[in-house]
Scaffold this motif. Structure first.
Motif, PDB file in Angstrom:
ATOM      1  N   ASP A 109      -6.774   0.115  -7.764  1.00 12.77           N
ATOM      2  CA  ASP A 109      -5.681   0.725  -8.288  1.00 12.77           C
ATOM      3  C   ASP A 109      -4.729  -0.237  -8.860  1.00 12.77           C
ATOM      4  O   ASP A 109      -4.134   0.006  -9.988  1.00 12.77           O
ATOM      5  N   TYR A 155       0.855  -1.326   0.074  1.00  8.85           N
ATOM      6  CA  TYR A 155      -0.140  -0.122   0.207  1.00  8.85           C
ATOM      7  C   TYR A 155       0.849   1.329  -0.059  1.00  8.85           C
ATOM      8  O   TYR A 155       0.217   2.214  -0.121  1.00  8.85           O
ATOM      9  N   ARG A 204      -2.737   2.001  -4.228  1.00 10.88           N
ATOM     10  CA  ARG A 204      -3.580   2.376  -3.160  1.00 10.88           C
ATOM     11  C   ARG A 204      -4.467   1.241  -2.690  1.00 10.88           C
ATOM     12  O   ARG A 204      -5.155   1.265  -1.592  1.00 10.88           O
ATOM     13  N   SER A 205      -4.862   0.476  -3.741  1.00 14.41           N
ATOM     14  CA  SER A 205      -5.886  -0.732  -3.578  1.00 14.41           C
ATOM     15  C   SER A 205      -5.852  -1.751  -4.498  1.00 14.41           C
ATOM     16  O   SER A 205      -5.179  -1.583  -5.609  1.00 14.41           O
TER      17      SER A 205
END
Length: 197
Positions: free
Chosen positions: A52, A44, A48-49
């Motif tokens: 992402d 992370y 971001r995720s």
């Protein structure tokens, strides 16, 4: 602690490799972390995720596929360009099924990343450039682009799913499909815009 040398690019490549191995829908942040030998939290710092990461995989794949198509079609025109374009598309889908899926899946991509990525823009330029060789102009260009994408993607998706069980080989059908596309592009029907539907 973040593993030395870990970058967004390395995380994306690991995610892309995993997608090719297990399918894009099966990729998780935990699996990517295990592949890289790091804790989940370390990822992370760079992505971001999961969404992402999938967006980054899609952009990576678009760049790779576009480079392959550009190299295959360089110096070619007409039917030679169409065949080289189509074969490069299909070969990429066969070799990188998870990455290819990312290029065909609606994914929310960071606008800043998308703006910097040359692959999607170059793909449009290559496709439209090839079709202009057939003398097409708008709105026929856009219609022809949609026809090619539908044909190429439909064929490789059905092929990947084992949808061609007939004794005639998919390769023979692929060759004939490209022959038919070439004939259609050379004799593109006149626009019917403005006529009652």
């Amino acid at each position: 602690m973040v593993r030395a040398g870990l970058t967004a690019e390395r995380v994306t490549i690991a995610g892309a490799e995993l997608a090719d191995d297990v399918g894009l829908d099966q990729v998780t942040m935990s699996q990517v972390a295990r592949r890289l030998g790091v804790k989940d939290a370390s990822l992370y710092t760079h992505v971001r995720s999961l969404e992402d990461l999938r967006g980054r995989i899609a952009l990576l794949a678009a760049d790779e596929k576009t480079i392959r198509i550009a190299e295959a079609t360089a110096g070619r025109a007409g039917k030679d360009a169409l065949i080289a374009f189509a074969n490069a598309w299909r070969e990429y889908a066969h070799e990188h099924p998870g990455r290819y899926t990312a290029t065909q899946t609606p994914i929310q991509i960071d606008p800043a990343l998308a703006a910097e990525a040359p692959g999607p823009r170059r793909a449009v330029e290559l496709t439209y450039g090839m079709l202009r060789g057939y003398g097409l102009a708008e709105p026929d260009l856009t219609d022809a682009v949609r026809l090619l994408r539908s044909t190429f993607h439909g064929f490789v998706a059905l092929e990947a799913a084992g949808g061609f069980a007939h004794e005639r080989s998919p390769q023979q059908s692929w060759i004939r499909a490209l022959d038919a596309l070439h004939a259609l592009l050379e004799h593109w029907p006149p626009s019917r815009e403005g006529e009652p539907s």
